[in-house]
Design a protein around this motif. Structure first.
Motif, mmCIF file in Angstrom:
data_model
loop_
_atom_site.group_PDB
_atom_site.id
_atom_site.type_symbol
_atom_site.label_atom_id
_atom_site.label_comp_id
_atom_site.label_asym_id
_atom_site.label_seq_id
_atom_site.Cartn_x
_atom_site.Cartn_y
_atom_site.Cartn_z
ATOM 1 N N LEU A 26 0.839 -1.204 0.000
ATOM 2 C CA LEU A 26 0.000 0.000 0.000
ATOM 3 C C LEU A 26 0.876 1.257 0.000
ATOM 4 N N VAL A 27 0.514 2.206 -0.868
ATOM 5 C CA VAL A 27 1.213 3.499 -0.900
ATOM 6 C C VAL A 27 0.172 4.604 -0.717
ATOM 7 N N PRO A 28 0.009 5.110 0.506
ATOM 8 C CA PRO A 28 -0.964 6.188 0.712
ATOM 9 C C PRO A 28 -0.388 7.538 0.268
ATOM 10 N N THR A 29 -1.152 8.287 -0.521
ATOM 11 C CA THR A 29 -0.730 9.628 -0.939
ATOM 12 C C THR A 29 -1.941 10.567 -0.919
ATOM 13 N N HIS A 37 6.804 10.457 -4.523
ATOM 14 C CA HIS A 37 5.727 9.461 -4.490
ATOM 15 C C HIS A 37 6.068 8.274 -5.396
ATOM 16 N N VAL A 38 6.594 8.591 -6.582
ATOM 17 C CA VAL A 38 6.901 7.542 -7.552
ATOM 18 C C VAL A 38 7.906 6.550 -6.960
ATOM 19 N N SER A 82 1.279 7.094 -11.824
ATOM 20 C CA SER A 82 1.152 5.877 -11.024
ATOM 21 C C SER A 82 1.107 4.647 -11.927
ATOM 22 N N GLU A 83 0.471 4.779 -13.084
ATOM 23 C CA GLU A 83 0.473 3.651 -14.028
ATOM 24 C C GLU A 83 1.902 3.339 -14.476
ATOM 25 N N ALA A 84 2.674 4.387 -14.800
ATOM 26 C CA ALA A 84 4.061 4.196 -15.248
ATOM 27 C C ALA A 84 4.927 3.587 -14.143
ATOM 28 N N ALA A 85 4.567 3.861 -12.889
ATOM 29 C CA ALA A 85 5.355 3.324 -11.759
ATOM 30 C C ALA A 85 4.990 1.872 -11.455
ATOM 31 N N GLY A 86 3.967 1.351 -12.152
ATOM 32 C CA GLY A 86 3.621 -0.054 -11.977
ATOM 33 C C GLY A 86 2.523 -0.326 -10.960
ATOM 34 N N PHE A 146 5.994 4.645 3.163
ATOM 35 C CA PHE A 146 5.912 6.053 3.545
ATOM 36 C C PHE A 146 7.266 6.699 3.260
ATOM 37 N N GLY A 147 7.261 8.030 3.110
ATOM 38 C CA GLY A 147 8.497 8.747 2.812
ATOM 39 C C GLY A 147 9.178 9.232 4.079
ATOM 40 N N GLU A 148 10.491 9.098 4.114
ATOM 41 C CA GLU A 148 11.263 9.673 5.225
ATOM 42 C C GLU A 148 11.084 11.183 5.287
#
Ligand code: AMP
Length: 284
Positions: A26-29, A37-38, A82-86, A146-148
């Protein structure tokens, strides 16, 4: 990539993946996606079978007078990135889908939220913890990314997952930066040209703090003073806090040791910018 707007559709897709023995990442944004994000989505793609990205500007984590209405949005571009990131599933719910009635249950994480962003934004982390708990319950991920960049948020989510025995590994990914050191952020669009030129001062202050530690300084106050001095020398920047703390619970030791996090927040024009840097002090 499938774009879905309802909780039921996310559950159908994630249930099917788990039934087939797959793992869910899961990648919450909050959307308005950028390279930071990518990088989270790409990490999830490498490590999980089904990647779910959520794109939801969560009203619960915005205080009165903050930028909820004005928060930048570009769903079309987000879908391309997001599509390009898979990403397999983009969950883009309306506020009514997530909060069909005024919410009566919130998740409050104590301690780690007392200072820094928690002090400036008293309801922010309860909003974050509540929506992340909901997203965990909706998607059932085994890993969440999550991002640092938002280090205190990472600490809050990790603490919540630990305290509530949530079966999710909270993965923190490195901060992506512009070439001049400015941490990428959806809110950087609020910076005017002069402010944009001044904004890398946060990163410079963190590097100056790290240099001081590398030179042997172990007093948090001295490191904090050095970071503050760098920001104070930039007329367009107005420092909120500069801190040298333990990386895991954000408490301030008498003597810096082990995993340390340097945290900084400043207004550069109207936008309030955050940044942080990890420093490991090897024990002799
Ligand atoms: P946001 O859309 O700002 O809520 O951010 C969604 C996720 O992306 C959060 O986990 C952020 O910490 C992460 N993130 C934001 N900016 C960056 C960045 N520059 N580098 C890495 N991750 C980031």
């Amino acid at each position: 990539m499938q774009t879905v707007t309802t909780i039921a559709e996310v559950r159908r897709l994630t249930d099917a993946a788990r039934r087939d023995g797959g793992t869910v990442g899961l990648v919450p944004t909050m959307g308005y996606l950028h390279e930071g994000h990518v990088s989270l989505m790409e990490a999830a793609r490498r490590e999980c079978d089904l990647v779910v990205m959520t794109n939801f500007v969560n009203p619960l984590q915005f205080g009165v007078g903050e930028d909820f209405e004005a928060y930048p949005r570009d769903l079309e571009r987000d879908a391309e990135l997001s599509e390009a990131a898979g990403v397999d599933v983009a969950f883009v719910p309306a506020v009514e889908e997530m909060y069909p009635e005024p919410i009566a249950t919130t998740v409050t994480v104590g301690g780690v939220t007392d200072r820094f962003e928690g002090a400036s934004r008293p309801t922010h982390f309860a909003g974050v913890a509540t929506v992340v708990a909901k997203l965990f319950a909706i998607a059932g991920p085994s890993r969440a990314y999550f991002g640092e960049k938002d280090w205190q948020q990472v600490c809050v989510v990790r603490r919540m997952a630990r305290d509530l025995s949530l079966p999710v590994a909270v993965v923190a990914c490195p901060t992506l930066r512009e070439p001049d050191g400015l941490a990428r952020s959806s809110r950087n669009v609020y910076l005017g040209p002069a402010e944009r030129a001044a904004a890398p001062v946060l990163h410079r202050a963190l590097l100056a703090g790290r240099d001081l530690i590398d030179d042997g300084e172990r007093a948090p106050a001295a490191v904090e003073a050095r970071m503050a001095a760098v920001v104070d020398a930039e007329p367009l920047a107005d420092l909120d806090y500069a801190a040298a703390v333990r990386a895991d619970d954000l408490t301030r030791p008498d003597v810096l040791a082990g995993e340390v996090r340097l945290l900084i927040a400043a207004r550069v024009g109207p936008p309030r910018l955050l940044d942080n840097l990890g420093v490991t002090i090897a024990t002799a």
